[in-house]
Design an enzyme around this catalytic site. Structure first.
Site, PDB file in Angstrom:
ATOM      1  N   HIS B 264      39.083  40.516  41.887  1.00 38.45           N
ATOM      2  CA  HIS B 264      39.473  41.763  41.219  1.00 38.45           C
ATOM      3  C   HIS B 264      38.324  42.287  40.335  1.00 38.45           C
ATOM      4  O   HIS B 264      37.891  43.436  40.480  1.00 38.45           O
ATOM      5  CB  HIS B 264      40.734  41.523  40.380  1.00 38.45           C
ATOM      6  N   GLU B 265      37.827  41.420  39.466  1.00 35.49           N
ATOM      7  CA  GLU B 265      36.774  41.871  38.547  1.00 35.49           C
ATOM      8  C   GLU B 265      35.474  42.152  39.295  1.00 35.49           C
ATOM      9  O   GLU B 265      34.723  43.056  38.924  1.00 35.49           O
ATOM     10  CB  GLU B 265      36.557  40.839  37.434  1.00 35.49           C
ATOM     11  N   HIS B 268      35.507  45.635  40.462  1.00 33.03           N
ATOM     12  CA  HIS B 268      34.997  46.536  39.412  1.00 33.03           C
ATOM     13  C   HIS B 268      33.472  46.431  39.321  1.00 33.03           C
ATOM     14  O   HIS B 268      32.768  47.433  39.186  1.00 33.03           O
ATOM     15  CB  HIS B 268      35.606  46.154  38.058  1.00 33.03           C
ATOM     16  N   GLU B 294      40.025  51.188  39.546  1.00 30.00           N
ATOM     17  CA  GLU B 294      41.046  50.227  39.950  1.00 30.00           C
ATOM     18  C   GLU B 294      41.184  50.175  41.471  1.00 30.00           C
ATOM     19  O   GLU B 294      41.567  49.144  42.029  1.00 30.00           O
ATOM     20  CB  GLU B 294      42.382  50.590  39.291  1.00 30.00           C
TER      21      GLU B 294
END
Lengths: 493, 493
Positions: B264-265, B268, B294
């Site tokens: 997830h990170e 980003h 997102e």
């Protein structure tokens, strides 16, 4: 009026310190965790902050407050007087150099560092020589602008050791040079006859970290207000009133390397953690000098960390962590960590030979600054003097006059503080041990009373007193080499 | 004239960004390594920098340059026009609020965060309620001063999702709410019938880190320009043009927790690493919106990281690192990581139920802002709506309306971007997979063509285009929930 100007000055000083401490975080991050790609942008950030610090430190508002505070008729207390003394000193230092010279110095050092790295790697002094010539010209111009009493070197030395006089330092160094050389020679000879008993096997890094941390905590380093990380070049940096960060490096086959590194840096860190917190951001909240700072690191590294009481407590614990040490007895271990060997490299040298490296540098620095050694003649001067001191000649300039980064950073005048630190460490330790409580605790491996003695006599004063006043108040006399000589004799002979 | 004003504006913007990025380093350090004792001084440093950023962003010099650049007669290229559009937007945002309101908001949020933490811990909403009332008053005042077309919520939503309209977001959410609820219900029912086959045994942290790092590198995260550290609350922060830092947290008995956190990170982070570097420090060098940001994190976490091709490559490697997985087959593993369960807690919820949590929050936020739900009635509204959506009632407010920090930070209007991100992720993934090269590489577990597609269509544009323009240019239509619905159906039904 005076109180208001002084308060306004303090507010400005705290703002400048806040930016300086921000640079501290950025610098720490750069050395510890920053990814490679971040380097250029980080340089821009540091340049901006450094420019802002310079702008605020030399502003006319700062000057007006300073003059008003100095001229105030109110009685000044000890702290206020010390802060004003240092404000004036720093302001003069910062404003006597024109901006063009500051920029020229910064640029020259940047270029010189790159050239030095290549020069050292190739052991080719000619690559660095032209840069060193420029840096020397800049250093001389700075000295002229700052002013000095006897010789230009005074002005540079004062950058690191407030109010020190070159001639006095030189006289002190000259007075002990022969004895230091004798001790070194004899210590090396004896060590050559005794083997290093510490097994040359693997000491896992995590277990080294465990031992180091236990020891740092035991001597009083507060991990709520500090931490230990890993870098190529160990350092200690105070980046806030309750935030002091040490670093060390690890050799897989020698746990004592990181351990003595931590003890050294923790010595610096204990000093920082003991500075007067209510004065943080003001001169008095800072340390007195590099020669005082180094006395604290050397105290914990050598006087505590290489002592019998220390290892009577910690060898059993080290043996628990590293089973390969189990066959070592205390005597064998102490002999092994206190061996002396001649080395071409200062940072690898032991207590017995270290100061000879410094005396060599101090002498050469002083002579290249006053022109009696030409830049191109440095390698020859270095090698012949090294031969005289240590009985061997560096095989190349990389292991000779190119080994240290200090000159490439424009840091002429710095080296002397290392040996002053050794002298101060021995002298302060000797004096503290005259306190029976300190001594009897020390002999039972409880070093907190020693720390408290340093807190009371050194740390808590910040730079209220000039270095030599501080040493005299703490120990009864100004810096005196004899305690260090006695210590070396006791340890090695 | 115009070019000069524009250049001067850019220079100011880059200086402001440099300070913002310095805050980034200090903030990152605070979350990762700073010793506890550093917190108060760090707050002072951040306050100074934040004040300086505000001062520079709202200065009359900035305004003059902005006006001159806007009025310039020279033809503006796409990038210049976009930068000016965002400069104007940011300047208006910053200057329409009086300093007193900014300070009141900052202070109220500081107090609210403390009260919220206690309130959540004690599950006692009454402790937080008065703070939330104050924050709502401030939010309404901000909205009034910023201005809005239809309703105050527009002004707040725009903080996070540039140019988004509340009514349009609400219509989109309403249109899919029943279907989302149906999918969630069915997915939970099916998962209840299939066991989690991943052994509940210990997965050593260092080995989790090893696997996470290999995977992050494999999907294109550049460790020369970034790193991964450990924090309680995972985040990604870009603190320089070549310095992007992720964090995750580790559960000893569940290696998938840190792994999906990293994916997830890293999503980003890949976006940040793909932003146009020559525009760093200018608006166009930044991301387009939170809903776009997102979309990238969700793409890599869910569309890549929970897919069959991904695990056909990585399950064997995970089995090498964690021998306890050796008996798992690919089908069993995929079923296990793609289970759905109702949960009271948003951050613990799976893909099938996540959006229901968001729809709940979005509805309540909008109504408390326009006053149709009173602050004191929030717990009741939350619980009854949660019961309707999920078929169960939170046992207390700590697991209900007090679980998120967003409101306590004054972050009203933020939640919607999570579900917009999910919609965008599915839509962009769907469109990218229409490129045969992307799809066939994807199916062979080579995700670099997918990354390159995102680089070309999303990352490299920064915020040249407003979010909906960007999505439309990339995928052929503005944000459309159907792709996300289709994705969930395919995954769960």
């Amino acid at each position: 009026m005076s109180a208001t100007a002084y308060q306004s000055l303090c507010q400005k000083s705290r703002e400048i310190a806040l930016l300086g401490n921000t640079m501290g975080v950025l610098g720490w991050d750069q050395e510890t965790y920053m990814p490679k790609g971040g380097v250029q942008y980080r340089a821009k950030q540091l340049a901006w902050l450094s420019g802002k610090v310079h702008e605020l430190s030399t502003s006319s508002e700062f000057q007006q407050d300073l003059e008003a505070a100095e001229n105030g008729t109110d009685g000044k207390d000890l702290i206020e007087a010390a802060n004003l003394r240092e404000f004036r000193h720093q302001f003069n230092r910062a404003t006597k150099l024109p901006q063009s010279l500051v920029e020229r110095a910064s640029e020259a050092a940047s270029l010189a560092k790159v050239a030095w790295a290549e020069s050292r790697e190739k052991s080719d002094f000619t690559l660095f020589a032209p840069h060193l010539s420029i840096l020397l010209d800049i250093a001389r111009e700075k000295a002229d602008r700052w002013g000095y009493e006897d010789e230009p070197y005074d002005a540079l030395l004062s950058n690191y050791e407030r109010a020190a006089k070159t001639s006095e330092v030189a006289a002190m160094f000259d007075s002990v040079a022969p004895e230091l050389a004798d001790i070194a020679r004899e210590a090396v000879k004896r060590s050559a006859e005794t083997p290093n008993l510490i097994p040359d096997t693997e000491y896992p890094i995590e277990q080294q970290q465990q031992l180091n941390r236990e020891i740092a905590e035991d001597i009083g380093f507060d991990f709520n207000k500090g931490r230990i990380d890993t870098t190529t070049h160990p350092f200690c940096t105070g980046i806030g009133p309750k935030d002091t960060r040490l670093t060390t490096r690890y050799l897989l086959n020698d746990f004592t390397s990181s351990l003595f590194g931590v003890l050294h840096e923790a010595g610096h860190g204990l000093y920082d953690q003991g500075l007067p917190e209510d004065q943080h951001g003001l001169p008095v909240g800072d340390s007195s000098s590099l020669g005082i700072h180094e006395s604290q690191s050397r105290l914990w590294e050598n006087h505590v960390g290489r002592s019998r009481p220390f290892w009577s407590k910690w060898l059993p614990r080290a043996q628990e962590i590293f089973p390969q040490l189990s066959k070592l007895d205390l005597d064998g271990f102490l002999t092994s960590i206190n061996r002396a060997e001649t080395s071409f490299i200062r940072v690898e040298s032991d207590e017995a030979t270290y100061d000879l490296h410094i005396l060599l540098r101090f002498g050469i620095e002083r002579e290249i600054l006053n022109g009696s050694i030409a830049v191109n003649d440095i390698p020859e001067a270095w090698n012949s003097r090294f031969e005289k001191l240590m009985g061997m000649t560096p095989p190349n300039d990389g292991q000779g006059c190119l080994q240290d980064i200090h000159w490439a950073m424009g840091g002429l005048g710095y080296f002397a503080t290392y040996t002053l630190g050794n002298f101060n460490a021995a002298q302060l330790h000797h004096r503290a041990m005259q306190d029976q409580k300190v001594a009897s605790a020390f002999n039972q491996a409880d070093f907190i009373p020693l720390l408290n003695w340093m807190r009371t006599h050194i740390h808590n004063h910040g730079c209220t007193y000039l270095p030599q006043d501080l040493i005299e108040r703490a120990s009864g006399q100004t810096t005196t080499p004899q305690y260090h000589i006695d210590h070396l004799k006791q340890r090695y002979l």
